[in-house]
Motif scaffolding. Sequence first.
Motif, mmCIF file in Angstrom:
data_model
loop_
_atom_site.group_PDB
_atom_site.id
_atom_site.type_symbol
_atom_site.label_atom_id
_atom_site.label_comp_id
_atom_site.label_asym_id
_atom_site.label_seq_id
_atom_site.Cartn_x
_atom_site.Cartn_y
_atom_site.Cartn_z
ATOM 1 N N LYS A 48 40.998 39.555 44.151
ATOM 2 C CA LYS A 48 41.809 39.083 43.027
ATOM 3 C C LYS A 48 41.522 39.901 41.767
ATOM 4 O O LYS A 48 42.456 40.357 41.093
ATOM 5 N N ASN A 49 40.249 40.112 41.453
ATOM 6 C CA ASN A 49 39.890 40.837 40.243
ATOM 7 C C ASN A 49 40.290 42.306 40.300
ATOM 8 O O ASN A 49 40.692 42.898 39.294
ATOM 9 N N ASN B 242 43.334 33.734 34.789
ATOM 10 C CA ASN B 242 42.598 33.922 36.042
ATOM 11 C C ASN B 242 41.142 34.322 35.860
ATOM 12 O O ASN B 242 40.360 34.229 36.813
ATOM 13 N N LEU B 243 40.781 34.778 34.650
ATOM 14 C CA LEU B 243 39.403 35.207 34.425
ATOM 15 C C LEU B 243 38.645 34.314 33.453
ATOM 16 O O LEU B 243 37.462 34.538 33.211
ATOM 17 N N MET C 234 32.275 40.104 40.992
ATOM 18 C CA MET C 234 33.159 40.674 39.985
ATOM 19 C C MET C 234 34.298 41.453 40.629
ATOM 20 O O MET C 234 35.446 41.372 40.196
ATOM 21 N N LEU D 239 35.847 43.741 33.092
ATOM 22 C CA LEU D 239 37.047 44.158 33.827
ATOM 23 C C LEU D 239 38.058 44.809 32.887
ATOM 24 O O LEU D 239 38.726 45.777 33.261
ATOM 25 N N MET E 100 45.608 37.678 32.851
ATOM 26 C CA MET E 100 44.174 37.963 32.868
ATOM 27 C C MET E 100 43.386 36.788 32.296
ATOM 28 O O MET E 100 42.345 36.393 32.836
ATOM 29 N N THR F 117 35.555 38.941 32.073
ATOM 30 C CA THR F 117 36.750 39.388 31.344
ATOM 31 C C THR F 117 36.515 40.694 30.593
ATOM 32 O O THR F 117 37.303 41.638 30.709
ATOM 33 N N SER G 196 34.895 33.135 33.804
ATOM 34 C CA SER G 196 34.243 33.879 34.885
ATOM 35 C C SER G 196 33.094 34.748 34.383
ATOM 36 O O SER G 196 32.202 35.102 35.135
#
Length: 239
Positions: A7-8, A123-124, A3, A133, A120, A130, A127
């Motif tokens: 990148k995140n 890219n998420l 997580m 984050l 967001m 979301t 995953s």
Amino acid sequence: MKMLNRKNVILMISFALLMFECMTTLTFLDARSAVSTAESAVGLHYSNYLFFLGGYIVYAVLGHQLNAGNRKSLFIAFSLLYLLTIAISQAQTSVTVFFITSFLATSFLGFLGSIMYSLMAVNLAGSGFTGRLTAISQSLAMLLQYVAMKSNHVSLFLIVSGVVSLMLALYLKQCKEISFEHDSSKALNIGANKSLKKELIAAVVLILCLEFISAFNDGFYVRLFASGKIDLYGTIRLV
């Protein structure tokens, strides 16, 4: 996939700074207008929200027509324009200039918010991180706002946040790990649909929290103005 990979973390910090700027800018502009243009304060408040919403919707509707390079350029351009307009709005005393820069700053924030949420989501998506984050970013934004108010330097925090956001926007342009490209070739499966629903719920919750915090801070500022503990430029004097 971790997580808190690089990148995140970059996305989370960028999103947190943007949320801080949205919450603090709108309440800061309301606070200044309550003193300098008391008869137009309510109108300015709702106008700023409309300009913010307008910027958000314009990019949400038209942004998909741009390629990744143009999206990166717009992200940098709006970050720079926001920094310039918020700096001008704090440095002048003309009511007309204040109104114009307020409208520009909030509309640029709307554009940035729409671009950042799109970034967001791209890219998420899928995953599973979301919601978490987004929640962490929102918490960081509220904490930063609290620190800014307690430090008596709200305007300085806004400028510094704008500078850091601009630097991150420049970094994101060169970062290969973070994509600005919308991949429309991927078919939505059940997992993607669930992810999309989670992202939508996160966005709605975020907007509601932003409205609540803004309303709370409006009352907070009004009480400070009434007690004489805050001046025209938003410098809070806690005594």
